[in-house]
Design an enzyme around this catalytic site. Structure first.
Site, short mmCIF file in Angstrom:
data_model
loop_
_atom_site.label_atom_id
_atom_site.label_comp_id
_atom_site.label_asym_id
_atom_site.label_seq_id
_atom_site.Cartn_x
_atom_site.Cartn_y
_atom_site.Cartn_z
N SER A 38 0.86 -1.18 0.00
CA SER A 38 0.00 0.00 0.00
C SER A 38 0.89 1.23 0.00
CB SER A 38 -0.89 0.02 1.25
OG SER A 38 -1.53 1.28 1.40
N TYR A 90 -1.54 -0.73 10.33
CA TYR A 90 -1.65 -1.01 8.90
C TYR A 90 -0.45 -0.43 8.14
CZ TYR A 90 -3.67 -1.36 4.22
OH TYR A 90 -3.89 -1.68 2.91
#
Length: 268
Positions: free
Chosen positions: A156, A173
């Protein structure tokens, strides 16, 4: 030193995946399903995995309706004990694994000072530990003995940076995706001598179930405005990158991270 010669393969042939097998984790929906469709459209036999059988069944039906040779195996990859039986079932169906796409992931929204340790562990276990365990197993059992393989890790853009004040609070995350990016580089360095390439795709914002809450908070279009291309990712935007990394068109690319984000990381 071998001199360059005129290639006997066309560009279409370099991107062809006919006869290849591909495993996509988190492949029942969202970005994983998009990648499964892309690899299947290029001729690969695909096996998708996720936790929920009914979502897998729906995804397999969609893939088969497009003429893709697809199957599914349900597994909770946050559990270490799920890795061995998952891979055994896949190898029983496909014979071997040519392409592994590590896409399954989870997120958690909380300020760093309030982040529950249980949530931190949940994100890390699925986003990092399970990626390593499955990749290690596929490497040992299928790719290293055959001296070939393509591994694609879905990271990501959050793994490339922190979060600006007033935006997302996703410490676990972001940290997990940064770990995936460096794991990509480490494996590329170690496994290159086996003919295995390891690359990462770092998506920006795509409308998925995981990003729905944040997109709702920024429904005024500000996310699009930050991107040079003035748009979010759609249901086609990961296809080209995935096929490049999975095919012989990308056989000399390894250890790389490709941001697919509309240019956001170019102007940070």
């Amino acid at each position: 030193m071998k001199e360059f010669t005129f290639s006997t393969r066309t560009v279409r042939q370099l991107f062809d995946l006919e006869g290849k097998t591909a495993v996509i984790t988190g492949g029942s929906r969202g970005l994983g399903l998009q990648i499964a469709q892309a690899l299947g459209e290029q001729g690969a036999r695909v096996a998708i995995t996720a936790r929920k059988q009914h979502e897998l069944d729906e995804a397999v039906s969609l893939l088969r309706a497009k003429g893709i040779d697809a199957c599914a195996v349900a597994a909770d990859l946050s559990r270490e004990a799920a890795v061995a039986p998952l891979l055994a079932a896949i190898i029983e169906r496909l014979g071997h694994v040519d392409i592994l796409v590590n896409n399954a992931g989870a997120t958690w929204g909380a300020a760093a000072e309030e982040h529950p340790i249980e949530a931190w562990d949940k994100v890390m276990n699925l986003n990092v530990r399970s990626v390593f365990l499955l990749t290690q197993a596929v490497g040992k059992q299928s790719m290293i003995p055959r001296r070939q393989g393509r591994i694609i890790n879905v990271a990501s853009v959050t793994g490339l940076r922190g979060n600006a004040p007033g935006t997302m609070k996703t410490a676990a995350y972001n940290t997990s995706k940064a770990a995936v990016i460096n794991l990509t580089r480490v494996l590329a360095g170690e496994w290159g001598l086996y003919g295995i390439t390891v690359n990462a795709i770092a998506p920006g914002f795509f409308p998925t179930r995981m990003t729905a809450a944040h997109l709702e908070k920024e429904s005024d279009g500000s996310l699009q405005d930050r991107a040079p291309l003035q748009r979010l990712g759609d249901d086609e935007d990961l296809k080209g990158a995935a096929v490049l990394f999975a095919s012989d068109a990308g056989k000399h690319i390894t250890g790389q991270v490709l941001a697919v984000d509309g240019g956001v990381t170019a102007v940070l």
